[in-house]
Motif scaffolding. Structure first.
Motif, PDB file in Angstrom:
ATOM      1  N   ASN A  30      -5.516  -7.279  -4.283  1.00 31.73           N
ATOM      2  CA  ASN A  30      -4.998  -7.180  -5.456  1.00 31.73           C
ATOM      3  C   ASN A  30      -6.110  -6.591  -6.449  1.00 31.73           C
ATOM      4  O   ASN A  30      -5.830  -5.819  -7.403  1.00 31.73           O
ATOM      5  N   LYS A  31      -7.298  -7.047  -6.129  1.00 27.67           N
ATOM      6  CA  LYS A  31      -8.368  -6.491  -7.075  1.00 27.67           C
ATOM      7  C   LYS A  31      -8.451  -5.097  -7.036  1.00 27.67           C
ATOM      8  O   LYS A  31      -8.868  -4.251  -7.971  1.00 27.67           O
ATOM      9  N   MET A  32      -8.321  -4.821  -5.580  1.00 27.66           N
ATOM     10  CA  MET A  32      -8.748  -3.015  -5.396  1.00 27.66           C
ATOM     11  C   MET A  32      -7.684  -2.383  -5.831  1.00 27.66           C
ATOM     12  O   MET A  32      -7.784  -1.296  -6.564  1.00 27.66           O
ATOM     13  N   ALA A  33      -6.271  -2.925  -5.752  1.00 25.17           N
ATOM     14  CA  ALA A  33      -5.213  -2.231  -6.530  1.00 25.17           C
ATOM     15  C   ALA A  33      -5.648  -2.159  -8.091  1.00 25.17           C
ATOM     16  O   ALA A  33      -5.079  -1.092  -8.547  1.00 25.17           O
ATOM     17  N   ALA A  79       0.582  -1.176  -0.120  1.00 28.02           N
ATOM     18  CA  ALA A  79      -0.112   0.222   0.021  1.00 28.02           C
ATOM     19  C   ALA A  79       0.792   1.218   0.133  1.00 28.02           C
ATOM     20  O   ALA A  79       0.717   2.293  -0.603  1.00 28.02           O
ATOM     21  N   GLU A  80       2.227   1.101   0.829  1.00 34.13           N
ATOM     22  CA  GLU A  80       3.052   2.249   0.751  1.00 34.13           C
ATOM     23  C   GLU A  80       3.443   2.581  -0.552  1.00 34.13           C
ATOM     24  O   GLU A  80       3.482   3.598  -1.190  1.00 34.13           O
ATOM     25  N   ARG A  81       3.879   1.588  -1.217  1.00 39.34           N
ATOM     26  CA  ARG A  81       4.376   1.670  -2.678  1.00 39.34           C
ATOM     27  C   ARG A  81       3.294   2.225  -3.561  1.00 39.34           C
ATOM     28  O   ARG A  81       3.732   2.775  -4.730  1.00 39.34           O
ATOM     29  N   LEU A  82       2.006   1.660  -3.313  1.00 39.77           N
ATOM     30  CA  LEU A  82       0.845   2.162  -4.237  1.00 39.77           C
ATOM     31  C   LEU A  82       0.940   3.481  -4.227  1.00 39.77           C
ATOM     32  O   LEU A  82       0.594   4.401  -5.176  1.00 39.77           O
ATOM     33  N   SER A  83       1.029   4.180  -2.774  1.00 36.22           N
ATOM     34  CA  SER A  83       0.714   5.661  -2.593  1.00 36.22           C
ATOM     35  C   SER A  83       1.774   6.343  -3.270  1.00 36.22           C
ATOM     36  O   SER A  83       1.717   7.348  -3.592  1.00 36.22           O
ATOM     37  N   ALA A  84       3.093   5.633  -3.281  1.00 33.58           N
ATOM     38  CA  ALA A  84       4.040   6.509  -3.838  1.00 33.58           C
ATOM     39  C   ALA A  84       4.234   6.324  -5.265  1.00 33.58           C
ATOM     40  O   ALA A  84       5.068   6.974  -5.921  1.00 33.58           O
ATOM     41  N   GLY A  85       3.161   5.864  -6.112  1.00 32.08           N
ATOM     42  CA  GLY A  85       3.205   5.729  -7.619  1.00 32.08           C
ATOM     43  C   GLY A  85       3.507   4.495  -8.211  1.00 32.08           C
ATOM     44  O   GLY A  85       3.196   4.343  -9.361  1.00 32.08           O
ATOM     45  N   ARG A  86       3.723   3.464  -7.544  1.00 33.21           N
ATOM     46  CA  ARG A  86       4.181   2.376  -8.092  1.00 33.21           C
ATOM     47  C   ARG A  86       2.749   1.262  -7.967  1.00 33.21           C
ATOM     48  O   ARG A  86       2.654   0.417  -7.409  1.00 33.21           O
ATOM     49  N   LEU A  87       2.078   1.624  -9.199  1.00 33.83           N
ATOM     50  CA  LEU A  87       0.907   1.079  -9.287  1.00 33.83           C
ATOM     51  C   LEU A  87       0.685  -0.430  -9.637  1.00 33.83           C
ATOM     52  O   LEU A  87      -0.334  -0.936  -9.609  1.00 33.83           O
ATOM     53  N   GLN A  88       1.724  -0.897 -10.156  1.00 28.65           N
ATOM     54  CA  GLN A  88       1.858  -2.302 -10.532  1.00 28.65           C
ATOM     55  C   GLN A  88       2.097  -3.193  -9.345  1.00 28.65           C
ATOM     56  O   GLN A  88       2.041  -4.496  -9.662  1.00 28.65           O
ATOM     57  N   GLU A  89       2.351  -2.722  -8.254  1.00 29.64           N
ATOM     58  CA  GLU A  89       2.550  -3.919  -7.318  1.00 29.64           C
ATOM     59  C   GLU A  89       1.425  -4.510  -6.817  1.00 29.64           C
ATOM     60  O   GLU A  89       0.295  -3.927  -6.713  1.00 29.64           O
ATOM     61  N   LEU A  98      -7.937   0.586  -8.747  1.00 31.41           N
ATOM     62  CA  LEU A  98      -7.516   1.822  -8.585  1.00 31.41           C
ATOM     63  C   LEU A  98      -6.423   2.170  -9.627  1.00 31.41           C
ATOM     64  O   LEU A  98      -6.530   3.500 -10.193  1.00 31.41           O
ATOM     65  N   GLN A  99      -5.662   1.398 -10.113  1.00 28.67           N
ATOM     66  CA  GLN A  99      -4.693   1.640 -10.926  1.00 28.67           C
ATOM     67  C   GLN A  99      -5.598   2.049 -12.591  1.00 28.67           C
ATOM     68  O   GLN A  99      -5.085   3.101 -13.170  1.00 28.67           O
ATOM     69  N   ASN A 100      -6.623   1.277 -12.748  1.00 31.48           N
ATOM     70  CA  ASN A 100      -7.329   1.536 -13.830  1.00 31.48           C
ATOM     71  C   ASN A 100      -8.131   2.963 -13.673  1.00 31.48           C
ATOM     72  O   ASN A 100      -8.034   3.933 -14.607  1.00 31.48           O
TER      73      ASN A 100
END
Length: 652
Positions: free
Chosen positions: A315-318, A287-297, A321-323
């Motif tokens: 993973n489905k939520m991520a 979640a921290e890496r997603l908030s930093a912009g690494r949306l592929q995690e 969110l990425q989409n």
């Protein structure tokens, strides 16, 4: 939003509470010393507290350890109490049985004469050697114990006095036992004053020189008579050494088993919690890496249990969110491109319309009054249209991240003078005088002069327009690594909550209020972006009917982080500050008066008097001016200190 405000309020409350505690500590006797002691005690504990608060696995294991330890201790006390009670009950039953037999034998020997007494002593026992008989009786009774018990005989007495050592009154005991020290005084009193058998717990004490230590024992005593019919006390002392050893063995066994149980339960809790905490930690890291912009995690999912379902849902939520973020980014790019393209495309027809309008405007003297006025309106609206296009282009550059900063050392006093010179016609029309404070010394900073001038022009023009014809004060200050320019007006001010929206695009405090300067509604939005581009803050403060103050704070050196502002966001002449000053002064000058003694008018807020000298020394740094990058108006009681600024952005 509400939870964020609540957290911000709680932080401000904690800050105010900390300040009050420090003030109380400083005011109390030995206050600084108390604070130093508290700081010294807290400092080594902070790492442990931080680990405790951040590690849920440690907290669960510690709780399991404490609870299992409590359970083991409780069970241990219960088991030890039951075992001890059982051993003592068995010992008492056996001791009473043996003592009863010994008392019967002793009394029988006293009633039956021995062969050595002679035939003439059969009918008259008076005059026999009772002392010798008593010594023989004690040895004979003790010989049957085989270290299972000791026998002691004491002469009859009240129990309050130590028996004598002459004749039958003397004290006798087997096995080097000190009878007077081994038999408690309370037991002797009971035996002397009552009939029957009595018992108590005591210690067997031995005579000096034997080298034996006292031992716990059960003492059983009874009043008997000797061969002469005189009363004496016979006591059986049963050592509890074996029972004590048995109880110690039980205690050590329970302690060892309890220790293993506690360690085993802690290890089990650690392993169980680890299986739960590890995926949670992985999710937190992702979640921290997603908030930093690494949306592929994504989380690694194994199995089909609840943790696996959590990972799949995460993973489905991520992915969703990425989409969504990609869609929003694409939409934002399209909007920025549309605004930029439209602004550029409108420039060509606007240039043509401008040329035609200039021709019509120049020839308006030949037109009738209605047509001439139409030509003037056309020219004015074209000027506003061009300004709006320029602002839209600038906003599109900020949105696209294409705005560049050309910083160089500048003196903000020169920028302020140029801004005031440009705003003088509007100020004269409004009947407003612009005063400058703090311009006696250079105020140097590395900044883009064009952008800073644009920011200050917006602030000064807005202050003149909303100042209701009253003075506008521009204050400059420099302290530490920051410089600041504050623009203060005494007009309509800002209502609660408006300072957080004053920098929004196209926002207006009063939609029904006409813009006399032909503003576009984007000036403050561009100004706050210019301030952020410098790494600075543009903040607002206001109170209804008491005017407002906008403060621009810039770092003295480019790329230097700001830690505070040399000018407080809330001015010294605000209502709350004046109320606090009046309270501290104890009514000096009376309520409703100016600092110079002039009475306030009842129909409007007090206006600072016009000083003869329009300059002043730079304002020193205010320790309560906390960092921020936007605007904030914090409501607080009048007895509190200056408002804390958390630097959240806003708009007018």
């Amino acid at each position: 939003m509400q939870s964020g405000k609540a957290r911000s309020g709680s932080r401000r409350g904690a800050l105010r509470g900390g300040r009050q505690f420090r003030q109380m500590a400083d005011g109390a006797p030995g206050g600084p010393l108390l604070r130093l002691c508290v700081r010294l005690v807290r400092r080594p504990l902070l790492p442990a507290v931080r680990i405790w608060r951040r590690n849920i696995q440690l907290r669960v294991v510690a709780a399991t350890l404490l609870m299992s330890l409590a359970v083991v201790l409780a069970l241990g006390f219960v088991v030890i109490a039951q075992v001890s009670k059982g051993l003592l009950d068995a010992k008492e039953e056996a001791a009473q049985s043996q003592a009863a037999g010994g008392f019967a034998v002793a009394q029988e020997k006293a009633n039956t004469p021995s062969a050595s007494d002679g035939a003439d002593a059969t009918d008259n026992k008076v005059g026999r050697d009772a002392s010798t008989w008593m010594n023989s009786l004690v040895k004979q009774l003790a010989s049957g114990g085989q270290t299972a018990f000791e026998v002691a005989a004491l002469g009859a007495g009240t129990g309050e006095q130590a028996p004598t050592s002459q004749g039958v009154k003397g004290a006798r005991a087997s096995g080097n036992v000190d009878p007077t020290a081994s038999v408690p005084l309370e037991l002797r009193k009971a035996v002397n004053h009552n009939t029957g058998t009595f018992k108590t717990f005591s210690q067997i004490r031995y005579t000096a020189g034997t080298g034996k230590h006292p031992e716990p024992a059960l003492v059983v005593g009874k009043r008997l008579t000797d061969i002469n019919g005189d009363p004496y006390d016979l006591y059986y002392l049963f050592p509890l050494t074996q029972e004590e050893e048995s109880l110690n063995l039980v205690k050590s066994t329970i302690a060892t088993a309890g220790l293993f149980v506690v360690v085993l339960l802690s290890a089990i809790a650690w392993l169980v919690v680890r299986q739960i905490v590890t995926p949670v930690r992985m999710a937190a890291g992702i979640a921290e890496r997603l908030s930093a912009g690494r949306l592929q995690e994504r989380m690694k999912v194994t199995g089909e249990d609840d943790i696996a379902r959590l990972g799949e849902a995460f993973n489905k939520m991520a992915q969703n969110l990425q989409n969504k973020i990609q869609q929003l980014e694409e939409l934002s790019r399209m909007q920025r491109r549309f605004v930029s393209d439209v602004s550029h495309e409108l420039r060509t027809p606007l240039t043509t319309v401008r040329m035609a309008a200039d021709v019509i405007h120049d020839a308006r003297v030949d037109f009738d009054p209605v047509t001439a006025r139409s030509a003037e309106l056309l020219a004015g609206q074209l000027d506003r249209f061009e300004s709006l296009l320029a602002d839209l282009l600038e906003i599109s550059r900020f949105d696209a991240g294409a705005a560049d900063l050309q910083a160089e050392p500048i003196d903000l006093r020169d920028v302020v003078r140029r801004v005031i010179d440009g705003a003088e016609p509007l100020a004269e029309h409004k009947g407003t005088r612009i005063r400058v404070l703090g311009d006696t010394q250079p105020v140097i900073a590395e900044a883009d002069a064009r952008r800073v001038e644009r920011v200050l022009r917006n602030l000064v023009v807005n202050a003149v327009e909303h100042g209701e014809g009253r003075d506008v004060v521009v204050r400059l200050a420099s302290a530490g690594g920051a410089v600041a320019v504050a623009v203060r007006d005494y007009g309509v001010g800002l209502k609660p909550g408006e300072a957080t929206r004053v920098f929004n695009r196209f926002w207006r405090a009063d939609p029904a209020r006409a813009r006399t300067t032909g503003g576009t509604g984007l000036g403050l939005s561009i100004a706050v972006e210019d301030a952020r581009l410098h790494g600075g803050w543009l903040q607002a403060w206001g109170e209804p009917g008491g005017g407002s103050q906008f403060r621009l704070t810039l770092p003295r050196t480019a790329d230097e982080p700001l830690r505070g502002s040399p000018i407080p966001l809330e001015p010294e002449d605000s209502r709350s500050n004046r109320a606090r000053a009046a309270g501290r002064a104890g009514g000096a000058g009376g309520p409703g008066t100016h600092p110079d003694g002039r009475a306030e008018r009842a129909d409007r807020d007090p206006i600072p008097p016009r000083p003869a000298v329009t300059t002043a020394l730079p304002v020193p740094a205010d320790p309560t001016a906390l960092p921020g990058n936007g605007a904030r108006v914090v409501a607080r009681p009048a007895d509190q200190g200056p408002a804390q600024e958390d630097g959240t952005g806003g708009g007018r």
